[in-house]
Each structure stands twice: as structure tokens, then as C-alpha cells.
Write an enzyme that holds these catalytic residues in place. Structure first.
Site, PDB file in Angstrom:
ATOM      1  N   PRO A 118     165.280  46.129  38.070  1.00  0.00           N
ATOM      2  CG  PRO A 118     166.765  44.407  37.559  1.00  0.00           C
ATOM      3  CD  PRO A 118     165.885  45.431  36.922  1.00  0.00           C
ATOM      4  CE  LYS A 119     172.250  45.489  39.668  1.00  0.00           C
ATOM      5  NZ  LYS A 119     173.668  45.618  39.263  1.00  0.00           N
ATOM      6  CG  ASN A 120     163.355  51.925  40.977  1.00  0.00           C
ATOM      7  OD1 ASN A 120     163.527  52.558  42.005  1.00  0.00           O
ATOM      8  ND2 ASN A 120     162.451  52.266  40.085  1.00  0.00           N
TER       9      ASN A 120
END
Length: 323
Positions: A118-120
């Protein structure tokens, strides 16, 4: 759990039962291009054989600019191995455009990857590009809410949510979403920032809204008095800038227009919890300094020098300026 239109059935292709054909076979007509690290690489990356083979094919496909169904599948495999491969995401968009692909299906593909990483940043950039192509962000607020369930402070998720809200005007109910997040975690500074963002872009900070938000901030302060997030929010509400400030520039306080703030602070200071509450005393100092009650301000500054040891030099300077 997550509330989403994305189901396991959506994530499984109809022909998933069939064994996949290896990419080396599907691209047998393509001459792979190996990675060129130069004649004497200093620190060569130790790729595993599968990824090396895959990337050699991918380089050849992108060099030939082959925007086909099998090339689209290839980008998915590269992303499966390395979701941060921005070249794969970029080439995937080119393939989708050339093929006239179903972009709603692509949204589901993005969700599957986003829940894994999700933090890509590449995933969120790709999501925005697909939503812009569709002109439809109707599923994105729920998608972001799902991601925030796992990490309520995910910067990429919040940034995407703000873009969706502002671009497509989907403001209805957003304050309720923020309130729910703050009920779950009153220290979620990202949610406090979102509350400010929503009001800034909808009603604006009219006197009625400011009064409502003052009451809201104090209600949350009551839950955790030393939590700086609602105190900073309250400070923001008390600041005016630009033409509204004295002289037409810079910043100024507007404590005089909202006397309930000072009244509440004095009442809280008289309690055991509030007597040595640093953010409370810091705001009370600003009130005394702004209204010219210098002796009271100096007394609070002296207390802050002892209590707020990290910022003691700052309070010493503020005290000297008043003296």
C-alpha cells in the site's frame, strides 16, 4: 474487515485452472536483451534466475514497443516480482491504451496490488492515471478507506483521497468519515489534517464553522489532554492570515472573537490534568501575549521553561522578548 466490491471471484481469471504457459515459451520469437551493467560493474545486483529471465524478455518487448495482450500479461508478471518497477507500470498503461482494455478490470488489478504493497508510489500514480482515463472515481473513496483500515496514516492513500475529493467534488459525508477515524484513534494526525482540508475546500472557516470546530477540538482534547493534534488544530482555528491580519499581511490571532477558548483553557488549567499540560499552557501563553497581559504571559513562559525541556530555549526567547 474491508468493505469493497472487490471479491475473490474478481481476482481469479476464468481460465485460472489451466496451467500457465511459461513466458519464455510465449515469447519464444523474441530475442531477450540482457541488462547492461558495463564491463566492470562495481556492485552487480544478484537477481534470481527467474527474474533475470523475465526482465530480459521485458527489455526486448519494450524495445520493440510491442503493445499486445501478451505484453500486458508480461507487465503483470514483472509487477508481481517487483511492484515498484515504474517502467513496468508505464508500459502497462501504454498497452492498456493500445488494446482498448477494460479499465474497470484494471482498477481491480490495482486494488489487489495495493493491498499487498500500500505504500508503493507507482501503484497510486497508476491508479490516478486510470481513474482520469475513466473519468469515474466512484469506487475510490471506499478503496482508500479499505487501505486506511490497515494504516490510518498512509500518506499515499490520503494524498490520493484528497485528489479524488477535489477533482470530482465527492465531499458529501467526508467529515463523517474523518470523525469515525478520530473516534477510532484521536491521535491520528492525518485525520486531523483531512478535517482541515475538507472544511477549507467546502464551507470555509466562517464564524459559525470555527465555533463548531472549537467545540469539536475541545471534545477530543477531553479524551487525551496531552495529545498535540487537536491542540494544533485549535491553534490553526485561532490564526488568521493575509488581509484579515493586522496590517494586511502575515498572521494574527483571533482570540478576541472567540472568548470561549480562553475561558475553557483557564478552567482546564485549574484541573490536575491541565495544570502542567504543555500544549494547553503554550496556547494560553499566546492568548496572554496577544491581549497584552504581560505578567500572566511571563508566568506561563517560566512554567513552560521548566516543563517543556525540549523547547526550553524557545520559551526563554519568548520570555525575553516580552520582558
Amino acid at each position: 474487515g474491508r468493505d469493497s466490491s472487490l471479491t475473490m471471484a474478481d481476482l481469479v481469471d476464468e481460465d485460472a485452472a489451466a496451467p500457465p504457459v511459461p513466458f519464455i515459451v510465449r515469447f519464444a520469437d523474441v530475442t531477450p536483451i540482457t541488462q547492461d551493467d558495463g564491463p566492470n560493474p562495481v556492485v552487480a545486483i544478484n537477481y534470481n534466475d527467474d527474474y533475470r529471465e523475465l526482465m530480459d524478455i521485458f527489455r526486448a518487448v519494450t524495445a520493440a514497443d510491442e503493445r499486445s495482450e501478451r505484453a500486458l500479461d508480461l507487465t503483470a508478471e514483472v509487477i508481481e516480482h517487483n511492484a515498484a518497477n515504474y517502467t513496468a507500470w508505464h508500459f502497462r498503461r501504454r498497452c492498456l491504451e493500445a488494446l482498448g482494455a477494460d479499465l474497470y478490470k484494471e482498477l481491480r488489478f490495482i486494488e489487489e496490488k495495493a493491498y499487498d504493497t500500500p505504500k508503493n508510489y507507482q501503484i497510486w500514480f497508476h491508479r490516478r492515471a486510470i481513474v482520469e482515463s475513466l473519468g469515474d472515481a466512484s469506487s475510490d473513496l471506499q478503496f482508500v478507506s479499505n487501505v486506511l483500515l490497515e494504516d490510518g496514516k498512509n500518506y499515499h492513500a490520503w494524498s490520493h483521497r484528497q485528489w479524488v475529493l477535489k477533482t470530482y467534488g465527492l465531499w458529501d459525508g467526508e467529515l463523517d468519515v474523518v470523525d469515525e477515524l478520530l473516534t477510532q484513534d484521536v491521535r491520528n494526525n492525518s485525520a486531523w489534517n483531512q478535517r482541515w482540508f475538507v472544511i477549507d475546500n467546502t464551507s470555509g472557516r466562517t464564524p459559525e464553522v470555527v465555533a463548531r470546530e472549537i467545540a469539536y477540538a475541545f471534545a477530543k482534547i477531553k479524551v487525551a489532554i496531552d495529545n498535540e493534534s487537536p491542540w494544533n488544530y485549535l491553534r490553526g482555528l485561532m490564526r488568521v492570515k493575509g488581509e484579515a491580519a493586522a496590517g494586511g499581511g502575515g498572521h494574527a490571532w483571533q482570540f478576541g472573537e472567540y472568548p470561549q477558548v480562553k475561558e475553557k483553557l483557564l478552567a482546564m488549567r485549574a484541573t490536575e490534568a491541565g495544570a502542567e499540560c504543555i500544549p494547553l499552557l503554550g496556547l494560553l501563553f499566546e492568548i496572554f501575549a496577544a491581549e497584552g497581559t504581560t505578567e500572566d504571559a511571563l508566568g506561563v513562559a517560566g512554567l513552560l521553561i521548566m516543563l517543556d525541556t525540549v523547547r526550553a530555549p524557545y520559551w526563554t526567547q519568548r520570555q525575553a522578548q516580552l520582558s
